[in-house]
Motif scaffolding. Structure first.
Motif, PDB file in Angstrom:
ATOM      1  N   ARG A 132       5.668  15.660   1.013  1.00 23.79           N
ATOM      2  CA  ARG A 132       6.979  15.345   0.220  1.00 23.79           C
ATOM      3  C   ARG A 132       7.429  13.799   1.023  1.00 23.79           C
ATOM      4  NH1 ARG A 132      10.354  19.713  -2.254  1.00 23.79           N
ATOM      5  NH2 ARG A 132      12.093  18.240  -2.500  1.00 23.79           N
ATOM      6  N   TYR A 133       6.464  12.864   1.403  1.00 23.90           N
ATOM      7  CA  TYR A 133       6.940  11.702   2.016  1.00 23.90           C
ATOM      8  C   TYR A 133       6.171  10.460   1.609  1.00 23.90           C
ATOM      9  CZ  TYR A 133       2.913  12.338   4.936  1.00 23.90           C
ATOM     10  OH  TYR A 133       1.380  12.524   5.555  1.00 23.90           O
ATOM     11  N   LEU A 134       6.573   9.333   1.562  1.00 18.78           N
ATOM     12  CA  LEU A 134       5.870   8.207   1.031  1.00 18.78           C
ATOM     13  C   LEU A 134       5.425   7.560   2.438  1.00 18.78           C
ATOM     14  CD1 LEU A 134       5.482   6.223  -1.577  1.00 18.78           C
ATOM     15  CD2 LEU A 134       7.039   4.822  -0.367  1.00 18.78           C
ATOM     16  N   VAL A 135       4.342   7.144   2.413  1.00 17.98           N
ATOM     17  CA  VAL A 135       3.768   6.110   3.677  1.00 17.98           C
ATOM     18  C   VAL A 135       3.409   4.796   2.964  1.00 17.98           C
ATOM     19  CG1 VAL A 135       1.284   7.015   3.191  1.00 17.98           C
ATOM     20  CG2 VAL A 135       2.069   6.128   5.284  1.00 17.98           C
ATOM     21  N   TRP A 136       3.609   3.670   3.775  1.00 19.50           N
ATOM     22  CA  TRP A 136       3.099   2.525   3.389  1.00 19.50           C
ATOM     23  C   TRP A 136       2.876   1.529   4.553  1.00 19.50           C
ATOM     24  CZ3 TRP A 136       8.305   3.920   3.654  1.00 19.50           C
ATOM     25  CH2 TRP A 136       9.227   2.903   4.094  1.00 19.50           C
ATOM     26  N   SER A 137       2.209   0.509   4.400  1.00 24.38           N
ATOM     27  CA  SER A 137       1.910  -0.465   5.102  1.00 24.38           C
ATOM     28  C   SER A 137       2.782  -1.656   5.508  1.00 24.38           C
ATOM     29  CB  SER A 137       0.392  -1.063   5.086  1.00 24.38           C
ATOM     30  OG  SER A 137      -0.466   0.045   5.143  1.00 24.38           O
ATOM     31  N   ASP A 138       3.192  -1.922   6.719  1.00 23.67           N
ATOM     32  CA  ASP A 138       3.827  -3.118   7.090  1.00 23.67           C
ATOM     33  C   ASP A 138       2.692  -4.084   7.842  1.00 23.67           C
ATOM     34  OD1 ASP A 138       5.396  -5.294   7.835  1.00 23.67           O
ATOM     35  OD2 ASP A 138       6.729  -4.076   9.050  1.00 23.67           O
ATOM     36  N   PHE A 171       7.739   4.131  -6.974  1.00 25.80           N
ATOM     37  CA  PHE A 171       8.136   3.508  -5.692  1.00 25.80           C
ATOM     38  C   PHE A 171       7.342   1.948  -5.762  1.00 25.80           C
ATOM     39  CE2 PHE A 171       8.327   7.886  -4.544  1.00 25.80           C
ATOM     40  CZ  PHE A 171       9.542   7.886  -3.943  1.00 25.80           C
ATOM     41  N   MET A 172       8.228   1.005  -5.162  1.00 20.70           N
ATOM     42  CA  MET A 172       7.897  -0.264  -5.133  1.00 20.70           C
ATOM     43  C   MET A 172       8.226  -0.909  -3.808  1.00 20.70           C
ATOM     44  SD  MET A 172       9.970  -1.058  -8.836  1.00 20.70           S
ATOM     45  CE  MET A 172      11.288   0.013  -8.372  1.00 20.70           C
ATOM     46  N   VAL A 173       7.017  -1.423  -3.490  1.00 25.15           N
ATOM     47  CA  VAL A 173       7.207  -2.122  -1.953  1.00 25.15           C
ATOM     48  C   VAL A 173       7.136  -3.575  -2.327  1.00 25.15           C
ATOM     49  CG1 VAL A 173       6.041  -0.446  -0.484  1.00 25.15           C
ATOM     50  CG2 VAL A 173       4.735  -1.872  -1.538  1.00 25.15           C
ATOM     51  N   ALA A 174       8.203  -4.222  -1.927  1.00 25.65           N
ATOM     52  CA  ALA A 174       8.593  -5.697  -2.162  1.00 25.65           C
ATOM     53  C   ALA A 174       8.723  -6.397  -1.111  1.00 25.65           C
ATOM     54  CB  ALA A 174       9.621  -5.698  -3.369  1.00 25.65           C
ATOM     55  N   SER A 175       8.027  -7.304  -0.871  1.00 32.43           N
ATOM     56  CA  SER A 175       8.117  -8.282   0.416  1.00 32.43           C
ATOM     57  C   SER A 175       8.622  -7.597   1.750  1.00 32.43           C
ATOM     58  CB  SER A 175       9.117  -9.370   0.139  1.00 32.43           C
ATOM     59  OG  SER A 175       8.615 -10.122  -0.752  1.00 32.43           O
ATOM     60  N   GLN A 176       9.946  -7.325   1.916  1.00 30.59           N
ATOM     61  CA  GLN A 176      10.498  -6.865   3.189  1.00 30.59           C
ATOM     62  C   GLN A 176      10.968  -5.327   2.862  1.00 30.59           C
ATOM     63  OE1 GLN A 176      11.668 -10.465   2.599  1.00 30.59           O
ATOM     64  NE2 GLN A 176       9.642 -10.670   3.978  1.00 30.59           N
ATOM     65  N   SER A 177      10.886  -4.960   1.461  1.00 31.90           N
ATOM     66  CA  SER A 177      11.747  -3.680   1.253  1.00 31.90           C
ATOM     67  C   SER A 177      11.050  -2.637   0.473  1.00 31.90           C
ATOM     68  CB  SER A 177      12.919  -4.158   0.348  1.00 31.90           C
ATOM     69  OG  SER A 177      13.666  -5.169   1.065  1.00 31.90           O
ATOM     70  N   GLY A 219       4.752  -6.310  -4.045  1.00 33.42           N
ATOM     71  CA  GLY A 219       3.138  -6.114  -3.482  1.00 33.42           C
ATOM     72  C   GLY A 219       2.435  -5.204  -4.399  1.00 33.42           C
ATOM     73  N   ASN A 220       3.235  -3.764  -4.254  1.00 31.81           N
ATOM     74  CA  ASN A 220       2.311  -2.851  -4.668  1.00 31.81           C
ATOM     75  C   ASN A 220       3.448  -1.712  -5.374  1.00 31.81           C
ATOM     76  OD1 ASN A 220       0.079  -1.164  -5.260  1.00 31.81           O
ATOM     77  ND2 ASN A 220      -0.845  -2.105  -3.361  1.00 31.81           N
ATOM     78  N   ILE A 221       2.711  -0.537  -5.848  1.00 30.04           N
ATOM     79  CA  ILE A 221       3.440   0.243  -6.556  1.00 30.04           C
ATOM     80  C   ILE A 221       2.968   1.459  -6.354  1.00 30.04           C
ATOM     81  CG2 ILE A 221       4.907  -1.239  -8.215  1.00 30.04           C
ATOM     82  CD1 ILE A 221       2.784  -0.318 -10.292  1.00 30.04           C
ATOM     83  N   CYS A 222       3.309   2.875  -6.670  1.00 31.38           N
ATOM     84  CA  CYS A 222       2.872   4.196  -6.629  1.00 31.38           C
ATOM     85  C   CYS A 222       3.908   5.035  -7.378  1.00 31.38           C
ATOM     86  CB  CYS A 222       2.413   4.657  -5.453  1.00 31.38           C
ATOM     87  SG  CYS A 222       3.542   5.469  -4.269  1.00 31.38           S
ATOM     88  N   PHE A 223       3.443   6.080  -7.951  1.00 26.26           N
ATOM     89  CA  PHE A 223       4.207   7.187  -8.519  1.00 26.26           C
ATOM     90  C   PHE A 223       4.395   8.338  -7.345  1.00 26.26           C
ATOM     91  CE2 PHE A 223       2.780   5.125 -12.259  1.00 26.26           C
ATOM     92  CZ  PHE A 223       4.070   5.250 -12.957  1.00 26.26           C
ATOM     93  N   GLY A 224       5.772   8.919  -7.152  1.00 24.42           N
ATOM     94  CA  GLY A 224       5.839   9.890  -6.285  1.00 24.42           C
ATOM     95  C   GLY A 224       6.946  10.783  -6.555  1.00 24.42           C
ATOM     96  N   GLY A 255       0.714  -1.203   0.040  1.00 23.99           N
ATOM     97  CA  GLY A 255      -0.098  -0.028  -0.071  1.00 23.99           C
ATOM     98  C   GLY A 255       0.739   1.161  -0.115  1.00 23.99           C
ATOM     99  N   PRO A 256       1.712   1.500  -0.818  1.00 22.02           N
ATOM    100  CA  PRO A 256       2.304   2.773  -0.827  1.00 22.02           C
ATOM    101  C   PRO A 256       1.862   3.859  -1.367  1.00 22.02           C
ATOM    102  CG  PRO A 256       3.242   1.354  -2.750  1.00 22.02           C
ATOM    103  CD  PRO A 256       2.272   0.779  -1.893  1.00 22.02           C
ATOM    104  N   ALA A 257       1.827   5.108  -0.735  1.00 22.66           N
ATOM    105  CA  ALA A 257       0.933   6.244  -1.128  1.00 22.66           C
ATOM    106  C   ALA A 257       1.979   7.540  -1.008  1.00 22.66           C
ATOM    107  CB  ALA A 257      -0.114   6.382  -0.482  1.00 22.66           C
ATOM    108  N   TRP A 258       1.936   8.361  -2.131  1.00 23.37           N
ATOM    109  CA  TRP A 258       2.690   9.784  -2.014  1.00 23.37           C
ATOM    110  C   TRP A 258       1.970  10.822  -1.612  1.00 23.37           C
ATOM    111  CZ3 TRP A 258       7.824  10.880  -1.676  1.00 23.37           C
ATOM    112  CH2 TRP A 258       7.927  12.116  -1.974  1.00 23.37           C
ATOM    113  N   ASN A 259       2.448  11.593  -0.400  1.00 23.65           N
ATOM    114  CA  ASN A 259       2.071  12.772  -0.061  1.00 23.65           C
ATOM    115  C   ASN A 259       2.715  13.923  -0.522  1.00 23.65           C
ATOM    116  OD1 ASN A 259       1.901  15.083   2.191  1.00 23.65           O
ATOM    117  ND2 ASN A 259      -0.046  13.858   2.696  1.00 23.65           N
TER     118      ASN A 259
END
Length: 430
Positions: free
Chosen positions: A131-137, A410-416, A397-402, A123-127
């Protein structure tokens, strides 16, 4: 989201050039008798011929177009900021399948691992304002924040109610899909929380997964059952579809009031109207186990990922495909079409998160399981033609532009968390 394992244990290089050259290269690699197992000392049983091609490319004079090294080179590529240089023009793990992809690629832009340490990132999302990225663990029950100015990562919100997808609406307010509370919430600008949706016709939602804003103020979201996994939320109360025998105690480790619900609804997609009305827009029969979703730049099409069977599913579940619908002026969807089955070189690149850029190209995260070299991101034309791939060493798992110009993927992938600059911009906020 759902972590799926591919039955395929092979990975084959993708090479630049025409389709005939790619087929020939694939045939050469598959025909090789030198296994990746022998090169890596038996690390993975049934390993692929990918390492073979890389080893031969390092010891023999090239006879055709040079094949880029992959994420499983020996020694493995270091994606971190302290790793050895890999990018002398284009990043070797940004692959052009069709020349049309070249217009979206930035020369000298390297894939970088910005942070690692999650259990399952989503769940990455750009504010844009902050000017920050938030995502879920998700399993750690927290949201994380990456600051663009210095790369600092900290816990943004904990507990997060096992939040999954996040986005920002057109007013800059964060929207989050929560697994354990089975709801979609909005964080107001004054810090208060508004529950957007937690039931449909009096029945509790399953576990909202991903959400996208519309310029008319509505929020569209998917509601698969993956939050019914203990790892990512809470199973049904005893007797529910994901806990029929009552062996799981769904209240263990939960706040008071959580872990009491049972699954009551199919896996649907919904539209929340600013008036408070919740409309069913896509049924389980049309797209089973819906996951990521996004609008085209003109908001006339809606793309929806259908992932694998979830906990408590009575039917066959999704098949790892992406569907596209026409969006009418009345917000009704029509003309359902299969956009892609996400099969690449015989490998199922299971979709999860999805975004469009301003040119209408569709960027989809890829979960290829054990088929190393196929996890990452796939890029498609609006007509459903594959034109490029981005390879990551982890399931994406998920992506977004920011970024300040919205030109960083931005790409959230497993642990990273990974990122790479691209020559386009995301088509929507968040």
């Amino acid at each position: 989201m759902q972590q799926e394992r591919s039955e395929s244990d092979h990975a084959v290089r993708s090479v630049p050039g025409g389709q005939e050259e790619r087929r020939a290269e694939v045939a050469d690699v598959r025909a090789s008798t030198l296994s990746r197992r022998s090169l890596l000392g038996g690390i993975a049983a049934g390993a692929t011929a990918l390492g073979t091609g890389v080893a031969l490319a390092q010891t023999q004079a090239p006879t055709g177009p040079a094949a880029p090294p992959s994420t499983v080179t020996t020694p493995p590529r270091d994606f971190g900021p302290g790793g050895a240089p890999t990018t002398y023009f284009n990043d070797p793990d940004v692959l052009t399948i069709d020349p049309a992809f070249n217009q979206l690629v930035v020369p000298n832009s390297a894939i970088t691992r910005l942070w690692t340490g999650a259990l399952w990132a989503e769940g990455p999302a750009w504010n844009a304002q902050g000017r920050y990225l938030v995502w879920s663990d998700i399993p750690n029950n927290r949201q994380l924040r990456w600051l663009e100015d210095d790369g600092h990562v900290s816990v943004f919100r904990m507990p997060s109610n096992n939040s999954n997808g996040n986005t920002f609406d057109f007013q800059g307010r964060q929207i989050s899909c929560e697994h354990v509370t089975r709801r979609v919430v909005r964080y107001e600008l004054d810090g208060s929380i508004t529950v957007i949706a937690d039931n449909y016709n009096g029945k509790r939602l399953n576990s909202p997964n991903d959400a996208v804003p519309h310029p008319d103020g509505s929020i569209w979201f998917t509601d698969p059952p993956y939050g019914g996994l203990i790892y990512e939320g809470a199973p049904d109360a005893a007797g529910g579809p994901s806990n029929p025998a009552g062996r799981f105690n769904a209240r263990i480790g939960q706040a008071v009031g959580n872990g009491l619900a049972k699954r009551e609804l199919p896996t649907n997609c919904y539209r929340w109207d600013p008036s408070g009305r919740l409309d069913l827009v896509i049924t389980e029969d049309e797209v089973p186990d819906p996951n990521g979703l996004c609008f085209s730049p003109d908001y006339k099409k809606l793309y929806v990922c259908s992932t694998g069977k979830g906990p408590g599913d009575q039917g066959p579940g999704g098949k790892g495909e992406v569907y596209v619908f026409d969006v009418g002026a009345d917000n009704k969807l029509s003309n359902r079409k299969l956009f892609t089955d996400c099969m690449i070189d015989g490998v199922k690149c299971g979709p999860d998160g999805i975004r469009c850029d301003v040119t209408g190209h569709v960027w989809i995260s890829s979960n290829a399981g054990r088929a190393v070299g196929y996890s990452g991101v796939t890029v498609w034309t609006p007509e459903g033609k594959l034109i490029g791939r981005i390879r990551l060493p982890e399931v994406c798992g998920n992506i977004c532009f920011g970024g300040p110009k919205r030109n960083r993927l931005f790409m959230v992938a497993s642990q990273s968390l990974y990122a790479v600059y691209v020559n386009t911009q995301g088509a929507a906020p968040g």
